[in-house]
Scaffold this active site. Structure first.
Site, PDB file in Angstrom:
ATOM      1  N   SER A 117       0.868  -1.326   0.107  1.00  0.00           N
ATOM      2  CA  SER A 117      -0.037   0.111  -0.001  1.00  0.00           C
ATOM      3  C   SER A 117       0.700   1.238   0.144  1.00  0.00           C
ATOM      4  CB  SER A 117      -0.920   0.015   1.289  1.00  0.00           C
ATOM      5  OG  SER A 117      -1.709  -1.142   1.315  1.00  0.00           O
ATOM      6  N   SER A 145      -2.231  -3.815  -2.946  1.00  0.00           N
ATOM      7  CA  SER A 145      -1.653  -2.674  -2.763  1.00  0.00           C
ATOM      8  C   SER A 145      -2.776  -1.830  -2.487  1.00  0.00           C
ATOM      9  CB  SER A 145      -0.633  -2.293  -3.689  1.00  0.00           C
ATOM     10  OG  SER A 145      -0.183  -0.949  -3.234  1.00  0.00           O
ATOM     11  N   ASP A 175      -4.003   1.727  -2.177  1.00  0.00           N
ATOM     12  CA  ASP A 175      -3.519   3.047  -2.843  1.00  0.00           C
ATOM     13  C   ASP A 175      -4.421   4.061  -2.588  1.00  0.00           C
ATOM     14  OD1 ASP A 175      -1.285   1.343  -3.505  1.00  0.00           O
ATOM     15  OD2 ASP A 175      -2.156   1.098  -5.485  1.00  0.00           O
TER      16      ASP A 175
END
Length: 345
Positions: free
Chosen positions: A230, A268, A270
């Site tokens: 992240s 991830s 984001d």
């Protein structure tokens, strides 16, 4: 020998090249670095007044929603910050949220009684490779220490919430930058970014437009890992924007992120958040709402450019300033700068 990080874009930076170039914004850290505990808290204050009584307009853009943050639903609905923005590791979100609630109640005893409850805002990344995240070492005291330490000089790299973070199989962490946007008509505004960088596949790393990751992977192959971990990107501006316009600005953080080699991988999370310091929104209904002359929609492009460039620069700074860290079970992340120096001898 490379002694400076690459300079991103054509726009001028602010005096500090930091999010605190936006007047009123301060940043503080509390860092835990003890063997298997490598973690911390970072706090961003939008202004010096009570954030519950004087709410900063804000918006969130979820680029990839693999995350466990607190407070984003109400932020998306109302377009307001009610606490400082807090960053920490995934398993410490509840402790930091409780600390935010406690501080707000201490300052405003009618919160949750005669007044509405407060919306804590905590964003996170998973630092479990270097940090023994199950120990849940972050407490309310660390949030309070981060708040107390807040100032305009921003430490970067392996500090605060960035202490245990990894990026491109290297040491990641906290980075910050700013850019000056000159609008048609002569108005000048600042956009500042602060990132918590904990993402990326090493071979994909693009460094100031150059495919550095390929060179690193060829020189010292890293084990294959999917993109996960992240990044949190916080944008501040002194431009008078409403929540809808701030969401548009937050979305441009993705442009800066993509330039570094991210594909917003499955694992991830984001997330980008943007807020304005140009005005505040009163909590008490007896106080009038501000009459704000907003930036015209057709004039936003320089702010979008400043947002994208400052995010990319902040990521570069996070990698540049990070020091090598050895943490849980002997896991280690090397710093990028010594590798760059070795490659350029």
């Amino acid at each position: 020998m490379m002694d400076q990080p690459p300079r991103i874009g054509l726009l001028d930076a602010g005096a500090r090249d930091a999010i605190t170039d936006v007047a009123g914004v301060t940043v503080g850290h509390a860092t835990l670095a003890d063997g298997g505990v490598q973690t911390g808290v970072t706090v961003i204050h939008p202004h010096a007044r009570d954030p519950f009584l004087h709410k900063a307009p804000a918006a969130v853009a979820v680029i990839n929603g693999f995350g466990k943050s607190v407070g984003l639903v109400q932020l998306a609905e109302l377009g307001q910050l009610e606490t400082p923005v807090a960053l920490t590791n995934t398993f410490s979100v509840p402790a930091v949220a409780q600390a935010q609630i406690a501080r707000c109640c201490a300052a405003n005893p009618e919160v949750g009684r005669a007044w509405s409850t407060v919306n804590p805002l905590v964003l996170e990344c998973n630092d479990g490779y270097l940090n023994d995240i199950q120990r849940m070492a972050v407490t309310a005291r660390h949030y309070d220490l981060a708040c107390a330490s807040a100032g305009v000089e921003v430490a970067q790299g392996a500090v605060g919430a960035g202490r245990g973070m990894s990026s491109f199989q290297l040491k990641g962490g906290i980075g910050t930058a700013s850019r000056q946007a000159l609008l048609c008509g002569g108005a000048r505004y600042t956009v500042g970014a602060l990132v918590l960088a904990n993402y990326g596949v090493q071979a994909n790393l693009v460094w100031g437009g150059q495919p550095l990751g390929r060179r690193l992977a060829a020189r010292q192959p890293a084990r294959s890992e999917p993109e996960k971990g992240s990044i949190i990107m916080v944008l501040a501006t002194d431009a008078p924007l409403d929540a809808r316009q701030l969401k548009r600005l937050a979305l441009r953080a993705a442009a800066g992120l993509a330039r570094t080699g991210s594909v917003y991988g499955h694992g991830s999370g984001d997330i980008a958040l943007a807020f304005s310091t140009a005005y505040t929104l009163p909590h008490l209904p007896a106080e009038p709402m501000p009459a704000v002359a907003l930036v015209h929609e057709a004039l936003l492009d320089p702010l979008f450019q400043a947002g994208a460039d400052s995010v990319e620069q902040a990521i570069v700074h996070a990698l540049w300033h990070a020091q090598a860290v050895t943490g849980r079970d002997g896991h280690r992340r090397d710093a990028l700068r010594p590798l760059l120096q070795a490659m350029n001898k």
